[in-house]
Design a protein around this motif. Sequence first.
Motif, mmCIF file in Angstrom:
data_model
loop_
_atom_site.group_PDB
_atom_site.id
_atom_site.type_symbol
_atom_site.label_atom_id
_atom_site.label_comp_id
_atom_site.label_asym_id
_atom_site.label_seq_id
_atom_site.Cartn_x
_atom_site.Cartn_y
_atom_site.Cartn_z
ATOM 1 N N UNK A 150 19.668 15.832 7.588
ATOM 2 C CA UNK A 150 20.838 16.266 8.359
ATOM 3 C C UNK A 150 21.872 16.949 7.463
ATOM 4 N N UNK A 151 21.915 16.581 6.175
ATOM 5 C CA UNK A 151 22.881 17.200 5.247
ATOM 6 C C UNK A 151 22.583 18.686 5.058
ATOM 7 N N UNK A 152 21.310 19.046 5.145
ATOM 8 C CA UNK A 152 20.903 20.417 4.845
ATOM 9 C C UNK A 152 21.443 21.429 5.846
ATOM 10 N N UNK A 153 21.961 20.947 6.973
ATOM 11 C CA UNK A 153 22.501 21.865 7.987
ATOM 12 C C UNK A 153 23.881 22.392 7.611
ATOM 13 N N UNK A 196 26.618 24.295 5.320
ATOM 14 C CA UNK A 196 26.623 25.459 4.436
ATOM 15 C C UNK A 196 26.870 25.067 2.979
ATOM 16 N N UNK A 197 27.816 24.169 2.746
ATOM 17 C CA UNK A 197 28.130 23.746 1.384
ATOM 18 C C UNK A 197 26.933 23.132 0.682
ATOM 19 N N UNK A 198 26.133 22.398 1.416
ATOM 20 C CA UNK A 198 24.928 21.783 0.867
ATOM 21 C C UNK A 198 23.946 22.867 0.437
ATOM 22 N N UNK A 199 23.714 23.825 1.307
ATOM 23 C CA UNK A 199 22.778 24.905 1.014
ATOM 24 C C UNK A 199 23.252 25.737 -0.183
ATOM 25 N N UNK A 200 24.549 25.987 -0.255
ATOM 26 C CA UNK A 200 25.094 26.762 -1.374
ATOM 27 C C UNK A 200 24.922 26.025 -2.699
ATOM 28 N N UNK A 201 25.117 24.717 -2.667
ATOM 29 C CA UNK A 201 24.964 23.926 -3.883
ATOM 30 C C UNK A 201 23.504 23.896 -4.342
ATOM 31 N N UNK A 202 22.581 23.793 -3.409
ATOM 32 C CA UNK A 202 21.161 23.846 -3.759
ATOM 33 C C UNK A 202 20.844 25.193 -4.411
#
Length: 195
Positions: free
Chosen positions: A58-61, A63-69
């Motif tokens: 659920x975290x992957x949804x 934007x900040x999570x995706x940018x950090x990855x």
Amino acid sequence: RALQERKSEELEKLLVTIRGRGRTFEEEREGTLKRALALLKAGKPEEALGILSKAPEAYTRFKGFQQLVAECHRHIDRASAVRSVLAQVEQQMQSGMLDKAEALLEGALRIYPGDVGLESARGRVIDEQARLCRTQMQDLVEKARAAMSRSEYAEVKNLLGSVIWDAKDGDKLAAEGGDLLEKARRLESELNARC
């Protein structure tokens, strides 16, 4: 009506629980992102990516999570590229190809300006170039001394004439090389004037 009030109370309790879990979810997500970001800033992108990869889907949804990855992957790619350049520089230095080592570093520093590892390697290359230059200058001066003792003034001029013997900073070797060159020119000129 009592049933409706009871259902309303149960619904309200359920909403409070859901809201509480939502806040907990957000707090946990933010905590995960903060831990990963701290690791990334500490130069540990692999560890940061490890934390992010274990996070709930659920975290992957967000934007900040995706940018950090993505940032972790960029850092890993950068670290890999820098390690590769440093390995090539080391090879060139061991082969005595300091100009090639310096060129590799300059190119890498244009891509990754300010990289500590690359800057450190550039410092080592510059130090090694200075050491080699000094060794070559010492060899030239020793050969020039020997030629001077044999009165081979043309040989002294040939040996020392292609070097700029700048003794501004009090360098005794540069001063000696410059003095030998001037003395050889003067003595050769005097010798030619007598003949």
